[in-house]
Design a protein around this motif. Structure first.
Motif, mmCIF file in Angstrom:
data_model
loop_
_atom_site.group_PDB
_atom_site.id
_atom_site.type_symbol
_atom_site.label_atom_id
_atom_site.label_comp_id
_atom_site.label_asym_id
_atom_site.label_seq_id
_atom_site.Cartn_x
_atom_site.Cartn_y
_atom_site.Cartn_z
ATOM 1 N N VAL A 1 0.871 -1.169 0.000
ATOM 2 C CA VAL A 1 0.000 0.000 0.000
ATOM 3 C C VAL A 1 0.909 1.220 0.000
ATOM 4 O O VAL A 1 1.780 1.354 0.860
ATOM 5 C CB VAL A 1 -0.932 0.016 1.224
ATOM 6 C CG1 VAL A 1 -1.759 1.302 1.243
ATOM 7 C CG2 VAL A 1 -1.847 -1.200 1.223
ATOM 8 N N MET B 1 -5.884 5.243 3.260
ATOM 9 C CA MET B 1 -5.009 4.137 2.892
ATOM 10 C C MET B 1 -4.649 3.282 4.107
ATOM 11 O O MET B 1 -4.451 2.061 3.995
ATOM 12 C CB MET B 1 -3.757 4.662 2.198
ATOM 13 C CG MET B 1 -4.042 5.468 0.929
ATOM 14 S SD MET B 1 -5.024 4.585 -0.313
ATOM 15 C CE MET B 1 -3.774 3.460 -0.954
ATOM 16 N N ALA C 1 -5.192 -0.703 4.509
ATOM 17 C CA ALA C 1 -4.153 -1.615 4.991
ATOM 18 C C ALA C 1 -4.636 -2.415 6.191
ATOM 19 O O ALA C 1 -4.443 -3.644 6.264
ATOM 20 C CB ALA C 1 -2.898 -0.823 5.358
#
Length: 433
Positions: free
Chosen positions: A6, A18, A22
């Motif tokens: 990521v 993000m 993850a």
């Protein structure tokens, strides 16, 4: 179990979603390495992923952008976006791509997931044969920027106009946009050319469409329809709240829960909050004499003290706090006054809360325009509204039920999606087994 990279541009509004991606993949048993700046190392580890630092010009601190990038503070409106495209996003590409290559050499991931403005993934998607690289995924963490005959260019904050008149208007605006952004796109084009990649369309469209999958973190009801959208575009819904942010509730919390009457929450978000004079302070002054409770979420250390110092005397109807968990606060709120961060707006809508939006930098004009287009709030078209404008806008949203009903409709639509499951579906494709 899949190996996943990521990669995130080191800006709070990018890293936050993000990190949720993850964390969701880690909880499903996947091995995740997270590539971003050193500033976010602890938060990456708290989300359960292995932290990998970005090198060189890609490793900057978003708390001091105007210091690290001289000239940025003076850039306003589209000029700020142009500056950022060149300096924050474009110049970071070689170091981002180098970091991806080095990481893939030691960690052969089957999927690379990056945010829309992590342009360092473009040489991977465009410059490497599909059989020789991982699956690439672009996460849409801001309004969809893809060029279309049905929409105005990204960055101008102009909602769609249907029919032939709208398409003619759009065509003229795209000609204008090419002129406005020519310097920025030319700059990034040269950087990419140095890595063996040539842009075939506008930069934002390229970033969205070049990846194998373009997963947009919203629902169709909050995005303009496009008859020519790329086949890779898929709406996956709204992510859960940021991991690891169980902030302590303020001392006045029980008082808020027990109060009757409307509650108006105001925030300038978690980044653009060094100076509260554009939005938070005028909102407190504007609503001081109204029969509402105003919750001021300053979202930074020392924020409450700065507000008290600026106002001298806090209005009697104001409850003042620093970091306040929005998943706890927004269910108690009737309106959110905000400068229009994509994540914060979606958090409000996920709780069915209508908005008053005042933002003109970065992608905020596009966010505000979509709030207006969706009927979920008022777009003030400025980042420094006066008190009378704010008082009128808040009163309008409180007193006209259509805003609440449209926000509730978006809330219901969002509840039908499971974004982590949709992202995991890509990661867990048969070819990755």
């Amino acid at each position: 179990m899949a190996k996943v990279i990521v990669a995130s541009t080191p800006l709070h509004g990018h890293v936050t979603p993000m990190l949720a991606v993850a964390q969701g993949l880690v909880r499903r048993g996947h091995e995740v390495r997270f590539l971003t700046s050193t500033r976010y190392a602890d938060r990456v580890r708290a989300a359960g992923a292995a932290f990998v630092p970005l090198p060189g010009q890609a490793d900057y601190d978003d708390r001091a952008l105007d210091v690290q990038f001289p000239g940025r503070a003076a850039a306003q409106g589209p000029g700020r976006l142009i500056f950022d495209i060149k300096n924050l996003f474009g110049d970071a590409i070689p170091d981002q791509f180098s970091a991806l290559q080095s990481l893939l050499a030691e960690f052969p991931a089957s999927t690379v997931i990056s945010d829309l403005l992590f342009f360092g993934s473009l040489p991977l998607s465009m410059g490497t044969p599909r059989r020789d690289r991982p699956t690439t995924v672009t996460m849409g963490i801001s309004p969809v920027p893809v060029d279309s005959v049905d929409t105005a260019p990204f960055g101008f904050g102009v909602p769609p106009l249907p029919g032939a008149e709208g398409r003619a208007r759009n065509e003229a605006m795209y000609a204008q946009a090419r002129e406005v952004f020519a310097d920025a796109e030319g700059h990034v084009g040269k950087v990419l050319a140095g890595l063996g990649v040539a842009l075939t369309r506008s930069l934002f469209s390229e970033s969205a469409a070049a990846a194998d999958h373009f997963l947009q973190l919203t629902v169709p009801g909050f995005e303009y329809p496009r008859s020519d959208a790329p086949a890779s575009l898929r709406f996956v819904g709204v992510l859960p709240s940021e991991p690891g942010t169980d902030a302590e509730l303020p001392e006045w919390w029980d008082d808020l829960v027990q109060r009757n009457g409307p509650v108006v929450t105001v925030t300038q978000g978690t980044v653009d909050n060094a100076d509260f004079s554009p939005l938070l302070l005028p909102t407190l002054r504007a609503l001081a004499d109204l029969d509402v409770t105003v919750v001021a979420a300053t979202a930074r250390p020392g924020g409450p003290e700065a507000v008290r110092a600026a106002l001298g005397e806090l209005p009697a109807n104001v409850l003042l706090g620093g970091y306040i968990p929005f998943d706890r606060l927004l269910p108690l709120s009737d309106v959110l006054v905000t400068n229009g961060g994509y994540g914060g707006v979606h958090t409000a809508l996920r709780h069915g809360v209508p908005l008053v939006v005042a933002g003109t930098t970065e992608d905020k004009p596009e966010v505000a325009a979509r709030v207006e287009w969706a009927g979920a709030g008022v777009n003030l078209r400025t980042d420094a509204p006066d008190e009378e404008t704010l008082r009128t806008a808040v009163g309008t949203v409180l007193n006209e039920p259509n805003f609440r009903s449209q926000a509730s409709a978006l809330q219901a639509e969002m509840a039908q999606y499971d974004p982590i499951a949709a992202i995991a579906e890509v990661v867990e494709q048969p070819e990755h087994a």
